[in-house]
Design an enzyme around this catalytic site. Structure first.
Site, PDB file in Angstrom:
ATOM      1  CE  LYS A  76      -4.330   1.599   2.102  1.00 45.32           C
ATOM      2  NZ  LYS A  76      -5.051   1.827   0.854  1.00 45.32           N
TER       3      LYS A  76
ATOM      4  CD  GLU B  45      -6.451  -3.487  -6.525  1.00 48.90           C
ATOM      5  OE1 GLU B  45      -6.957  -3.650  -5.402  1.00 48.90           O
ATOM      6  OE2 GLU B  45      -5.241  -3.256  -6.697  1.00 48.90           O
TER       7      GLU B  45
ATOM      8  CG  LEU C 244      -4.373  -2.955  -0.933  1.00 55.41           C
ATOM      9  CD1 LEU C 244      -2.898  -2.567  -0.848  1.00 55.41           C
ATOM     10  CD2 LEU C 244      -5.228  -1.779  -0.503  1.00 55.41           C
TER      11      LEU C 244
HETATM   12  N1  PMP Z   1      -7.587  -1.735  -3.732  1.00 54.49           N
HETATM   13  C1  PMP Z   1      -7.021  -0.527  -3.813  1.00 54.49           C
HETATM   14  C2  PMP Z   1      -6.170  -0.206  -4.983  1.00 54.49           C
HETATM   15  C3  PMP Z   1      -7.236   0.420  -2.812  1.00 54.49           C
HETATM   16  O1  PMP Z   1      -6.666   1.630  -2.879  1.00 54.49           O
HETATM   17  C4  PMP Z   1      -8.088   0.096  -1.731  1.00 54.49           C
HETATM   18  C5  PMP Z   1      -8.377   1.103  -0.643  1.00 54.49           C
HETATM   19  N2  PMP Z   1      -7.267   1.485   0.025  1.00 54.49           N
HETATM   20  C6  PMP Z   1      -8.658  -1.175  -1.686  1.00 54.49           C
HETATM   21  C7  PMP Z   1      -8.388  -2.080  -2.705  1.00 54.49           C
HETATM   22  C8  PMP Z   1      -9.567  -1.593  -0.551  1.00 54.49           C
HETATM   23  O2  PMP Z   1      -8.808  -1.864   0.578  1.00 54.49           O
HETATM   24  P1  PMP Z   1      -9.434  -1.689   2.052  1.00 54.49           P
HETATM   25  O3  PMP Z   1     -10.658  -2.523   2.089  1.00 54.49           O
HETATM   26  O4  PMP Z   1      -8.375  -2.187   2.938  1.00 54.49           O
HETATM   27  O5  PMP Z   1      -9.733  -0.236   2.222  1.00 54.49           O
END
Ligand code: PMP
Length: 285
Positions: free
Chosen positions: A148, A180, A205
């Site tokens: 991240k 995603e 992610l």
């Molecule tokens: N994919 C990406 C590219 C993201 O930026 C995020 C949000 N940060 C997510 C998936 C979702 O992750 P989370 O549920 O941990 O917020």
């Protein structure tokens, strides 16, 4: 009243928080971040965010010594001081300040740590009524989307492209499969009642919301599969949704001008959202 933020050991009004132009987060995007949702003045899925933060730091070899308890108490103080009932806490850690060089600094540098809060309506998201419209686009991000990092420019450009043509978001495609969304993970519910989300890999992610949804839906009547799916699969699906920490579960009703299901937020999607909210509310920290 100015927002209180946290920078390198100090709580400051936002206007007084300054970072060096030599910070590697600024020059190289050499930084990782987390966004943790706040509801009822408390943190959602805190452990998951901590674990992923530690993973991102380890992958980039950033030497960060604050303990989990210290991080929790900074989060709590900012929520309290800024009176956040619903919203988020943003945390960013960069490798720190060093003479500009592609190589990581040889001498020890102190990581730069920044936290701030934002108010946001999460439970009563306006988009829930209509559902989101998305477009697909090639996934041209770097190949370590599992870390991240703050290197978010391509996702930001594509999100803007979607908004410019009156849509809400973009879903990325690599080798014919959806990876995603711009800032979310993606799910479809097939006509035979299978809930499908892409499997974990360096291309996506590992979303904290995705993980919770998979856990909570184990006890539902849905069959759950982690495997890649295509745009054709989406167009043929009964329902689709995206998920992230600050949107929870958001129905997606159109991709590339093509209606998904009947073009309205899906009943199973909205049911999963209620299930998700009920469950996370039991685990607030
Ligand atoms: N994919 C990406 C590219 C993201 O930026 C995020 C949000 N940060 C997510 C998936 C979702 O992750 P989370 O549920 O941990 O917020």
């Amino acid at each position: 009243m100015p927002r209180l933020v946290y920078l390198n050991g100090k709580f400051l009004p936002d206007v007084e928080a300054h970072i060096s132009i030599f910070d590697r987060g600024f020059l190289f995007s050499d930084a990782v971040y987390e966004v943790t949702a706040v509801i009822d003045k408390k943190l959602v899925s805190w452990e998951g965010h901590l674990n992923r933060l530690r993973y991102s730091l380890k992958e980039l070899n950033i030497d960060f010594t604050k303990t989990n308890d210290e991080l929790l108490s900074i989060h709590r103080k900012l929520i309290e001081q800024n009176n956040i009932t619903e919203g988020l806490v943003y945390l960013q850690i960069s490798r720190g300040k060093a003479e500009r060089d592609f190589a990581f600094p040889i001498s020890e540098v102190e990581p730069t740590i920044v936290l701030f809060t934002q108010q946001k309506k999460i439970i009563n998201n306006q988009k829930l009524l209509s559902g989101a419209k998305v477009i697909s686009c090639p996934d041209l991000r770097w190949g370590r989307a599992d870390i991240k990092t703050v290197q978010l420019l391509y996702a930001s450009m594509m999100k803007q492209k979607a908004l410019d043509i009156g849509k809400d978001d973009v879903w990325f495609v690599k080798n014919n499969f959806i990876t995603e969304g711009s800032s979310n993970n993606t799910f479809i519910l097939s006509k035979n009642g299978t809930l499908i989300t892409n499997s974990l890999s360096p291309q996506i992610l590992p979303g904290i919301t995705r993980k919770s949804i998979l856990e909570y839906s184990k006890n539902s009547d849905l069959i759950v599969k982690e495997k890649p799916f295509t745009i054709e699969d989406i167009k043929d699906a009964r329902e689709a949704f995206s998920c992230s920490s600050t949107t929870f579960i958001l129905p997606v009703v159109e991709i590339d001008d093509c209606k998904i299901g009947d073009g309205c937020p899906g009943e199973h999607t909205l049911r999963l959202r209620r299930l998700y909210i009920n469950n996370v509310k039991k685990e607030l920290i």
